[in-house]
Design a protein around this motif. Structure first.
Motif, PDB file in Angstrom:
ATOM      1  N   ASP A 119       5.271  14.589  -6.227  1.00 36.85           N
ATOM      2  CA  ASP A 119       4.551  15.457  -6.726  1.00 36.85           C
ATOM      3  C   ASP A 119       3.836  14.726  -7.719  1.00 36.85           C
ATOM      4  O   ASP A 119       2.503  15.105  -7.868  1.00 36.85           O
ATOM      5  N   GLU A 120       4.307  13.612  -8.579  1.00 33.24           N
ATOM      6  CA  GLU A 120       3.780  13.148  -9.390  1.00 33.24           C
ATOM      7  C   GLU A 120       2.219  12.189  -9.081  1.00 33.24           C
ATOM      8  O   GLU A 120       1.474  12.269 -10.016  1.00 33.24           O
ATOM      9  N   LEU A 147       5.629  11.607   2.419  1.00 37.45           N
ATOM     10  CA  LEU A 147       6.273  10.438   1.553  1.00 37.45           C
ATOM     11  C   LEU A 147       7.365  10.697   0.369  1.00 37.45           C
ATOM     12  O   LEU A 147       7.519  11.594  -0.275  1.00 37.45           O
ATOM     13  N   ASP A 148       8.490  10.209   1.511  1.00 36.24           N
ATOM     14  CA  ASP A 148       9.864  10.664  -0.084  1.00 36.24           C
ATOM     15  C   ASP A 148      10.342   9.688  -1.122  1.00 36.24           C
ATOM     16  O   ASP A 148       9.644   8.770  -0.415  1.00 36.24           O
ATOM     17  N   ASP A 149      11.370   9.831  -1.257  1.00 33.09           N
ATOM     18  CA  ASP A 149      10.798   8.747  -2.769  1.00 33.09           C
ATOM     19  C   ASP A 149      11.807   6.847  -1.972  1.00 33.09           C
ATOM     20  O   ASP A 149      10.992   5.691  -2.101  1.00 33.09           O
ATOM     21  N   ALA A 150      12.415   6.895  -0.709  1.00 34.86           N
ATOM     22  CA  ALA A 150      12.673   5.921  -0.440  1.00 34.86           C
ATOM     23  C   ALA A 150      11.270   5.595   0.934  1.00 34.86           C
ATOM     24  O   ALA A 150      11.102   4.430   0.689  1.00 34.86           O
ATOM     25  N   ALA A 151      10.710   6.482   1.301  1.00 29.51           N
ATOM     26  CA  ALA A 151       9.404   5.625   1.404  1.00 29.51           C
ATOM     27  C   ALA A 151       7.915   5.072   0.708  1.00 29.51           C
ATOM     28  O   ALA A 151       7.780   4.493   0.987  1.00 29.51           O
ATOM     29  N   LEU A 152       8.568   5.954  -0.672  1.00 31.17           N
ATOM     30  CA  LEU A 152       7.915   5.088  -1.909  1.00 31.17           C
ATOM     31  C   LEU A 152       7.967   4.202  -2.184  1.00 31.17           C
ATOM     32  O   LEU A 152       7.379   3.245  -2.685  1.00 31.17           O
ATOM     33  N   ALA A 153       9.848   3.994  -2.183  1.00 29.74           N
ATOM     34  CA  ALA A 153      10.009   2.575  -2.468  1.00 29.74           C
ATOM     35  C   ALA A 153       9.784   0.740  -1.354  1.00 29.74           C
ATOM     36  O   ALA A 153       9.827   0.420  -2.274  1.00 29.74           O
ATOM     37  N   GLU A 154      10.004   1.932  -0.498  1.00 30.52           N
ATOM     38  CA  GLU A 154       9.350   0.649   0.609  1.00 30.52           C
ATOM     39  C   GLU A 154       8.223  -0.419  -0.107  1.00 30.52           C
ATOM     40  O   GLU A 154       7.100   0.220  -0.275  1.00 30.52           O
ATOM     41  N   ASN A 155       7.849  -1.956   0.245  1.00 30.40           N
ATOM     42  CA  ASN A 155       6.989  -1.808   0.526  1.00 30.40           C
ATOM     43  C   ASN A 155       6.057  -1.879   1.842  1.00 30.40           C
ATOM     44  O   ASN A 155       6.194  -1.789   2.783  1.00 30.40           O
ATOM     45  N   GLY A 177      -3.345  -8.080   0.721  1.00 32.82           N
ATOM     46  CA  GLY A 177      -3.801  -8.317  -0.489  1.00 32.82           C
ATOM     47  C   GLY A 177      -2.523  -7.490  -1.056  1.00 32.82           C
ATOM     48  O   GLY A 177      -2.613  -7.642  -3.047  1.00 32.82           O
ATOM     49  N   HIS A 178      -1.986  -6.942  -0.881  1.00 32.64           N
ATOM     50  CA  HIS A 178      -0.363  -6.165  -2.531  1.00 32.64           C
ATOM     51  C   HIS A 178       0.833  -6.328  -1.782  1.00 32.64           C
ATOM     52  O   HIS A 178       1.597  -4.814  -1.609  1.00 32.64           O
ATOM     53  N   GLU A 179       0.856  -7.305  -0.598  1.00 31.52           N
ATOM     54  CA  GLU A 179       2.379  -7.750  -0.396  1.00 31.52           C
ATOM     55  C   GLU A 179       3.933  -7.577  -1.070  1.00 31.52           C
ATOM     56  O   GLU A 179       4.255  -7.275  -0.425  1.00 31.52           O
ATOM     57  N   ASP A 180       3.430  -7.941  -2.446  1.00 37.42           N
ATOM     58  CA  ASP A 180       4.448  -7.165  -2.948  1.00 37.42           C
ATOM     59  C   ASP A 180       4.245  -5.581  -4.177  1.00 37.42           C
ATOM     60  O   ASP A 180       5.884  -5.446  -4.279  1.00 37.42           O
ATOM     61  N   SER A 181       3.960  -5.068  -3.404  1.00 35.28           N
ATOM     62  CA  SER A 181       4.090  -3.756  -3.727  1.00 35.28           C
ATOM     63  C   SER A 181       4.575  -2.888  -3.356  1.00 35.28           C
ATOM     64  O   SER A 181       4.240  -3.099  -1.620  1.00 35.28           O
ATOM     65  N   SER A 182       4.569  -1.819  -3.733  1.00 35.97           N
ATOM     66  CA  SER A 182       5.441  -0.635  -2.925  1.00 35.97           C
ATOM     67  C   SER A 182       5.317   0.429  -2.428  1.00 35.97           C
ATOM     68  O   SER A 182       3.865   0.375  -3.116  1.00 35.97           O
ATOM     69  N   MET A 183       4.713   1.442  -1.387  1.00 33.05           N
ATOM     70  CA  MET A 183       4.125   1.858  -1.027  1.00 33.05           C
ATOM     71  C   MET A 183       3.965   2.823  -2.190  1.00 33.05           C
ATOM     72  O   MET A 183       2.273   3.712  -2.454  1.00 33.05           O
ATOM     73  N   ALA A 184       4.507   3.070  -3.185  1.00 33.08           N
ATOM     74  CA  ALA A 184       4.336   3.947  -4.070  1.00 33.08           C
ATOM     75  C   ALA A 184       2.403   3.368  -5.326  1.00 33.08           C
ATOM     76  O   ALA A 184       1.380   3.646  -5.700  1.00 33.08           O
TER      77      ALA A 184
END
Length: 181
Positions: free
Chosen positions: A5-6, A133-141, A146-153
Motif C-alpha cells: 500500500d505504501e 506483490l505481498d510482503d514476501a514477494a517484496l522481500a525477495e531479490n 544492475g540491481h542484483e543486490d536489491s529486493s523487489m521493494a
C-alpha cells in the motif's frame, strides 16, 4: 497500511495528482520540439540526424551506446519513449506478464496521443503488478540486471524514482516550450 500500500501510494499519488495531469493537452509540436540543437528525439525512419537511431517501425529514436558525454538534451518524445520502454515496459515484461519490449523492437510513436496511450497502458500494468506483490514477494531479490543486490521493494522504489525524475523533466520541457521567444 501494508508495504505494498505504501509503495503504491507513493506512485499513484504522484501519477494521479502531478505527472499525468501535466501531460494533458500535449500536442505533437510539443512532443517533438527540440529544446536545443542536436537534441535526441523520435523521428521518422529515414530522417537522419546527428545520432544513431534504433526501433522496429516507422518511428525510431536517437540512441547511442555508450551514451555521449555530456549526454544529449532530449525531447518530450524521447523521455516518454524511455518511460514506456526502459522504465515500465522492460519491468512489466520481466515481472508482470507484459509483452516483450526493447529499445530495438519498439515502434516509436510519431504522435503524442499514441505515445501517451502506450505510457498509460504501461503504467496501468505496473500499478496492477505492484498491487499484486505481498510482503514476501517484496522481500525477495529482484534479479534485476544492475540491481542484483536489491529486493523487489528496492526495485519498485527505483522505478518510482525514475518516473518522478523523468516526469519532472517532461514538465520542465512543457514549461520551456510555452515560453519560447
Amino acid at each position: 497500511m501494508t508495504l505494498t500500500d505504501e509503495l503504491l501510494e507513493q506512485h499513484t499519488w504522484h501519477w494521479d495528482h502531478q505527472l499525468r495531469p501535466r501531460l494533458e493537452g500535449l500536442t505533437d509540436a510539443e512532443y517533438l520540439w527540440p529544446p536545443v540543437t542536436d537534441s535526441w528525439t523520435v523521428r521518422r525512419r529515414g530522417e537522419h540526424g546527428p545520432w544513431a537511431t534504433i526501433g522496429s517501425g516507422s518511428g525510431v529514436v536517437d540512441f547511442e551506446v555508450p551514451e555521449p558525454v555530456p549526454a544529449p538534451v532530449t525531447t518530450i518524445a524521447w523521455r516518454l519513449a524511455h518511460l514506456v520502454v526502459g522504465v515500465f515496459g522492460d519491468r512489466n515484461a520481466r515481472y508482470f506478464g507484459g509483452p516483450e519490449i526493447s529499445y530495438d523492437s519498439y515502434d516509436y510513436p510519431l504522435a503524442a496521443a499514441a505515445s501517451l496511450a502506450d505510457l498509460d497502458a504501461g503504467e496501468a500494468r505496473w500499478r496492477a503488478g505492484v498491487a499484486a506483490l505481498d510482503d514476501a514477494a517484496l522481500a525477495e531479490n529482484c534479479r534485476e540486471p544492475g540491481h542484483e543486490d536489491s529486493s523487489m521493494a528496492g526495485l519498485v522504489l527505483h522505478i518510482h524514482r525514475e518516473v518522478i525524475h523523468h516526469g519532472a523533466e517532461i514538465a520542465l520541457l512543457r514549461d520551456l516550450y510555452l515560453r519560447q521567444e
